[in-house]
Design a protein around this motif. Structure first.
Motif, PDB file in Angstrom:
ATOM      1  N   PRO A 129       1.825   9.273   1.090  1.00 11.17           N
ATOM      2  CA  PRO A 129       1.559   8.848   2.462  1.00 11.17           C
ATOM      3  C   PRO A 129       0.081   8.825   2.837  1.00 11.17           C
ATOM      4  CG  PRO A 129       3.431  10.342   2.389  1.00 11.17           C
ATOM      5  CD  PRO A 129       2.817  10.358   1.020  1.00 11.17           C
ATOM      6  N   ALA A 130      -0.708   9.749   2.284  1.00  8.03           N
ATOM      7  CA  ALA A 130      -2.135   9.789   2.614  1.00  8.03           C
ATOM      8  C   ALA A 130      -2.838   8.532   2.138  1.00  8.03           C
ATOM      9  CB  ALA A 130      -2.785  11.029   1.990  1.00  8.03           C
ATOM     10  N   CYS A 131      -2.510   8.086   0.936  1.00  6.77           N
ATOM     11  CA  CYS A 131      -3.133   6.893   0.369  1.00  6.77           C
ATOM     12  C   CYS A 131      -2.807   5.665   1.222  1.00  6.77           C
ATOM     13  CB  CYS A 131      -2.642   6.697  -1.059  1.00  6.77           C
ATOM     14  SG  CYS A 131      -3.756   5.741  -2.099  1.00  6.77           S
ATOM     15  N   ALA A 132      -1.567   5.544   1.627  1.00  2.78           N
ATOM     16  CA  ALA A 132      -1.150   4.421   2.467  1.00  2.78           C
ATOM     17  C   ALA A 132      -1.790   4.500   3.849  1.00  2.78           C
ATOM     18  CB  ALA A 132       0.368   4.401   2.588  1.00  2.78           C
ATOM     19  N   PHE A 133      -1.886   5.704   4.387  1.00  2.00           N
ATOM     20  CA  PHE A 133      -2.458   5.893   5.729  1.00  2.00           C
ATOM     21  C   PHE A 133      -3.943   5.555   5.752  1.00  2.00           C
ATOM     22  CE2 PHE A 133      -4.634   8.551   8.869  1.00  2.00           C
ATOM     23  CZ  PHE A 133      -3.956   8.218  10.031  1.00  2.00           C
ATOM     24  N   GLY A 134      -4.681   6.022   4.752  1.00  3.04           N
ATOM     25  CA  GLY A 134      -6.116   5.786   4.726  1.00  3.04           C
ATOM     26  C   GLY A 134      -6.460   4.316   4.641  1.00  3.04           C
ATOM     27  N   SER A 135      -5.809   3.597   3.747  1.00  3.31           N
ATOM     28  CA  SER A 135      -6.099   2.171   3.593  1.00  3.31           C
ATOM     29  C   SER A 135      -5.688   1.392   4.837  1.00  3.31           C
ATOM     30  CB  SER A 135      -5.386   1.616   2.358  1.00  3.31           C
ATOM     31  OG  SER A 135      -3.979   1.801   2.447  1.00  3.31           O
ATOM     32  N   ALA A 136      -4.552   1.775   5.439  1.00  2.00           N
ATOM     33  CA  ALA A 136      -4.097   1.093   6.659  1.00  2.00           C
ATOM     34  C   ALA A 136      -5.049   1.345   7.821  1.00  2.00           C
ATOM     35  CB  ALA A 136      -2.691   1.562   7.019  1.00  2.00           C
ATOM     36  N   SER A 137      -5.586   2.562   7.907  1.00  2.00           N
ATOM     37  CA  SER A 137      -6.500   2.911   9.000  1.00  2.00           C
ATOM     38  C   SER A 137      -7.768   2.065   8.953  1.00  2.00           C
ATOM     39  CB  SER A 137      -6.869   4.398   8.927  1.00  2.00           C
ATOM     40  OG  SER A 137      -5.729   5.206   9.104  1.00  2.00           O
ATOM     41  N   ILE A 138      -8.341   1.911   7.774  1.00  2.00           N
ATOM     42  CA  ILE A 138      -9.578   1.151   7.654  1.00  2.00           C
ATOM     43  C   ILE A 138      -9.316  -0.346   7.743  1.00  2.00           C
ATOM     44  CG2 ILE A 138     -11.533   0.656   6.146  1.00  2.00           C
ATOM     45  CD1 ILE A 138     -11.468   3.465   7.473  1.00  2.00           C
ATOM     46  N   ALA A 139      -8.194  -0.797   7.221  1.00  2.00           N
ATOM     47  CA  ALA A 139      -7.847  -2.220   7.298  1.00  2.00           C
ATOM     48  C   ALA A 139      -7.431  -2.616   8.714  1.00  2.00           C
ATOM     49  CB  ALA A 139      -6.734  -2.545   6.309  1.00  2.00           C
ATOM     50  N   GLY A 140      -7.019  -1.640   9.500  1.00  2.00           N
ATOM     51  CA  GLY A 140      -6.650  -1.913  10.883  1.00  2.00           C
ATOM     52  C   GLY A 140      -5.252  -2.445  11.073  1.00  2.00           C
ATOM     53  N   THR A 141      -4.372  -2.201  10.119  1.00  2.00           N
ATOM     54  CA  THR A 141      -2.979  -2.633  10.255  1.00  2.00           C
ATOM     55  C   THR A 141      -2.047  -1.548   9.747  1.00  2.00           C
ATOM     56  OG1 THR A 141      -1.330  -4.254   9.514  1.00  2.00           O
ATOM     57  CG2 THR A 141      -3.179  -3.834   8.038  1.00  2.00           C
ATOM     58  N   PHE A 142      -1.072  -1.188  10.578  1.00  3.66           N
ATOM     59  CA  PHE A 142      -0.118  -0.151  10.216  1.00  3.66           C
ATOM     60  C   PHE A 142       1.286  -0.716  10.032  1.00  3.66           C
ATOM     61  CE2 PHE A 142      -3.561   2.236  12.101  1.00  3.66           C
ATOM     62  CZ  PHE A 142      -3.646   3.355  11.281  1.00  3.66           C
ATOM     63  N   ARG A 143       1.357  -1.974   9.674  1.00  2.00           N
ATOM     64  CA  ARG A 143       2.651  -2.609   9.484  1.00  2.00           C
ATOM     65  C   ARG A 143       3.417  -1.926   8.346  1.00  2.00           C
ATOM     66  NH1 ARG A 143       3.736  -9.014   7.998  1.00  2.00           N
ATOM     67  NH2 ARG A 143       6.021  -8.919   8.198  1.00  2.00           N
ATOM     68  N   ASN A 144       4.668  -1.624   8.601  1.00  2.00           N
ATOM     69  CA  ASN A 144       5.559  -0.969   7.630  1.00  2.00           C
ATOM     70  C   ASN A 144       5.059   0.407   7.182  1.00  2.00           C
ATOM     71  OD1 ASN A 144       7.428  -3.161   7.460  1.00  2.00           O
ATOM     72  ND2 ASN A 144       5.995  -4.235   6.105  1.00  2.00           N
ATOM     73  N   GLN A 145       4.188   1.025   7.983  1.00  2.00           N
ATOM     74  CA  GLN A 145       3.641   2.321   7.602  1.00  2.00           C
ATOM     75  C   GLN A 145       4.734   3.387   7.478  1.00  2.00           C
ATOM     76  OE1 GLN A 145       0.454   4.851   6.485  1.00  2.00           O
ATOM     77  NE2 GLN A 145       0.666   2.642   6.638  1.00  2.00           N
ATOM     78  N   ALA A 146       5.800   3.265   8.280  1.00  2.00           N
ATOM     79  CA  ALA A 146       6.889   4.248   8.221  1.00  2.00           C
ATOM     80  C   ALA A 146       7.553   4.275   6.844  1.00  2.00           C
ATOM     81  CB  ALA A 146       7.933   3.931   9.291  1.00  2.00           C
ATOM     82  N   VAL A 147       7.516   3.139   6.140  1.00  2.00           N
ATOM     83  CA  VAL A 147       8.103   3.062   4.796  1.00  2.00           C
ATOM     84  C   VAL A 147       7.472   4.104   3.879  1.00  2.00           C
ATOM     85  CG1 VAL A 147       8.219   1.626   2.717  1.00  2.00           C
ATOM     86  CG2 VAL A 147       8.777   0.641   4.951  1.00  2.00           C
ATOM     87  N   TYR A 148       6.164   4.312   4.040  1.00  2.00           N
ATOM     88  CA  TYR A 148       5.424   5.190   3.139  1.00  2.00           C
ATOM     89  C   TYR A 148       5.370   6.633   3.606  1.00  2.00           C
ATOM     90  CZ  TYR A 148       4.210   0.533   1.657  1.00  2.00           C
ATOM     91  OH  TYR A 148       4.300  -0.774   1.234  1.00  2.00           O
TER      92      TYR A 148
END
Length: 250
Positions: free
Chosen positions: A193-212
């Motif tokens: 989850p940390a890896c997915a969260f970090g990349s999503a935070s900087i990219a500015g999109t949290f789409r499907n974040q709950a999946v991870y």
């Protein structure tokens, strides 16, 4: 409860948080950078199987290395799902687990920010699910693979099995790389989850974040409880923590 909270601020505890921060930072930096490198060398990286192999190898090598350097300090979680399973199983206290999460998430965001800042013109890649996959299916896949990863971690760290640090970290890295090969084209193969969260935070999109998050947290918890209570139950219990004195050391 007060004593456990106090233990979360001891010198050793602070060292553990810093170790988790350093290890997670290096891990996310290498994993995300490998994806960016693939896109730099291969414009069609998303449909080129070579990029999948590169990502899997980078994941395996990076995880094995960072686990080795943090093994005897923080336990080498480098993954909020692992920390969650350890907390549910009673191997670490809830306050300590929360500080581990904070260290891991901040480290991941900083690693991705570093890449975004210095690799000018390159977008930080995020994890995504294939068009033919549903969010539920992707979460199940991520959960099953996280189950395998966490079960491997428990087995590798169990002193009753006579595991050695070097071989244990290598085995954990290999199963992580294999998971990327298995799930990369479908759910991204994050299992962290940390890896997915970090990349999503900087990219500015949290789409499907709950999946991870949902799938991995559930999968990790089931793996930890199954290992501790069914397949390799504790033989003797610590009178304070209620966990095995010879089981998983953290």
């Amino acid at each position: 409860m007060a004593s456990r909270f106090h233990e979360s601020f001891t010198r050793d505890a602070l060292r553990s948080y810093f170790a988790e921060f350093i290890s997670t930072f290096f891990y996310v930096l290498i994993v995300i950078a490998s994806g960016m490198s693939s896109r730099k060398l291969m414009p069609d990286a998303s449909v080129n199987p070579t990029s999948l192999v590169v990502g899997a190898i980078a994941n395996a090598f990076a995880l094995s290395s960072v686990l080795y350097i943090a093994w005897d300090i923080s336990g080498g979680h480098v993954n909020p799902a692992v920390t969650f399973a350890m907390a549910v199983g009673g191997h670490i206290s809830v306050p300590t687990a929360l500080f581990y999460w904070i260290a891991q998430l901040i480290a991941s965001v900083m690693a991705c920010f570093f890449l975004r800042l210095f690799l000018v013109g390159m977008h930080v890649p995020t994890y995504s699910i294939a068009e033919e996959m549903t969010g539920f299916g992707a979460s199940i896949l991520e959960g099953i693979l996280t189950f395998v990863l966490v079960y491997t971690i428990y087995a590798a760290r169990d002193t009753r099995r006579g595991g050695q640090q070097l071989s244990s970290t290598l085995v954990i890295g290999l199963i992580s790389g294999a998971s990327v090969l298995a799930a990369g084209p479908f759910s991204g193969g994050s299992i962290n989850p940390a890896c997915a969260f970090g990349s999503a935070s900087i990219a500015g999109t949290f789409r499907n974040q709950a999946v991870y998050w949902v799938g991995p947290l559930i999968g990790a918890t089931v793996a930890g409880l199954l290992y501790d209570n069914v397949l390799f139950p504790s033989q003797s219990l610590d009178s304070i923590r209620g966990v095995s004195e010879v089981n998983v050391r953290v």
